[in-house]
Motif scaffolding. Structure first.
Motif: not given
Length: 356
Positions: A269-273
């Motif tokens: 669930g780490v936000p990745i961009y």
């Protein structure tokens, strides 16, 4: 003259229709508008969340002409918003060009003296000076500050952190006091605990993340911009660094394990961009390749595209497709989730309401 576009929007695929007046999107019909696109797919302009406009292919500062070409290259593949993750040149003159992407600047990299690529960073001779240096960059930037978290230590011959934990906490706090977020270049493992525990907002590359760091990032809301197409260069960098065998071996190991580690971060669930690290070793205009690489670590085609589009815009505080938003959008006859060949060739690019 007013323009008109209609098609299917993403991520939900529902019909969308906009009229463009004075560079702004409107959902209210405008009589006599010129329909410039109909029947395909419409998305907000793409985002490259780690892009160095102003760094030349040689690795040093780019001249004015090269800086302009870099911005134009990004625009032509549909990247209409850049998060400049550190540049040695002042690119504010580009803001006067309505035909160029919008840039969110992080100012200059901050590094210890002789611990980063020559000519790119502002040197911090005494780490006690770091909070003041961060505050200065926060005041002069566009809401971001860039630290160099680790780099090769030639005394030990391997990657090592640049700054101690206490000063990192003070530096991140200084940025937050000035309304800026902080990100850091980090390849290895050792620098990550101090940065994440200091409350840093984002990690760049992140090939050294471990399960405990992933959990801390998830709990803190720390984002990750992995620059996967740059990680592909690690074996070549290792070959060129043969006189530092520990560093070379470490980079090869990070290359081997980085993909699974980043996939684990995404699963947790780490936000990745999406960010390409364009500038220097990475050519500009490769955001579609980074989107494909994100799909390769387990993202669905929609999720991977969102990491370079609507989700990245929300993270950066930039509008997407909505009434009253700037008319920065891309139109595709084919579904842009089909792969780089489609995504890198938009059929229509509208920037500030103008056809590019």
């Amino acid at each position: 003259m007013a323009l008109h576009v209609c098609g299917r929007g993403l991520p939900d695929g529902d019909p969308v229709e906009f009229w463009i007046v004075d560079g702004v999107l409107s959902t209210e019909p405008v009589s006599g508008a010129d329909t410039v696109f109909s029947g395909g797919w419409i998305i907000p302009g793409l985002v490259d969340a780690h892009c160095h406009v102003g760094i030349a292919a040689s690795g040093g500062p780019a001249d004015q002409a090269e800086t302009l070409r870099q911005a134009q290259t990004e625009r032509d593949v549909g990247v209409l918003l850049l998060r400049d993750a550190g540049s040695p040149v002042d690119t504010r003159a580009l803001d006067d060009r309505p035909d160029l992407p919008r840039i969110i600047r992080a100012g200059r990299h901050l590094a210890k003296t002789k611990r980063y690529i020559p000519g790119l960073a502002l040197d911090v001779d005494d780490e006690a000076q770091l909070p003041d240096a961060v505050a200065a960059q926060a005041r002069s930037g566009d809401g971001w500050v860039k630290l160099v978290g680790d780099w090769i230590d030639r005394d030990t011959g391997d990657l090592a952190p640049l700054f101690g934990d206490d000063v990192l906490k003070a530096a991140v706090d200084a940025a937050h006091t000035h309304g800026a977020r902080v990100t850091a270049h980090v390849f290895g493992e050792d620098a990550l605990p101090g940065l994440v525990n200091a409350g840093i907002d984002c990690i760049e590359h992140g090939t050294g993340i471990t399960d405990d760091i992933i959990e801390a990032m998830r709990a803190n809301g720390t984002a990750l911009v992995p620059t996967l197409i740059n990680i592909d260069n690690f074996p070549g960098i290792a070959d060129a660094a043969a006189k530092y065998p520990l560093f070379a071996a470490h980079l090869r190991a990070l290359h081997a394990t980085g993909g699974p580690r980043i996939a684990a971060a995404r699963e947790a669930g780490v936000p990745i961009y999406a960010g390409t690290d364009a500038g220097g070793m990475i050519a500009h205009g490769r955001i579609a390749d980074e989107v494909a690489a994100l799909a390769g670590i387990g993202m669905s085609p929609t999720e991977a595209l969102g990491a370079a589009c609507w989700a990245a815009r929300e993270w950066l505080g930039a509008p997407g497709l909505a009434h009253g938003a700037p008319a920065d959008l891309l139109c595709f006859t084919a579904d842009p989730r089909q792969g780089p060949d489609v995504l890198s060739r938009p059929d229509l690019v509208l920037l500030r309401g103008r056809v590019c």
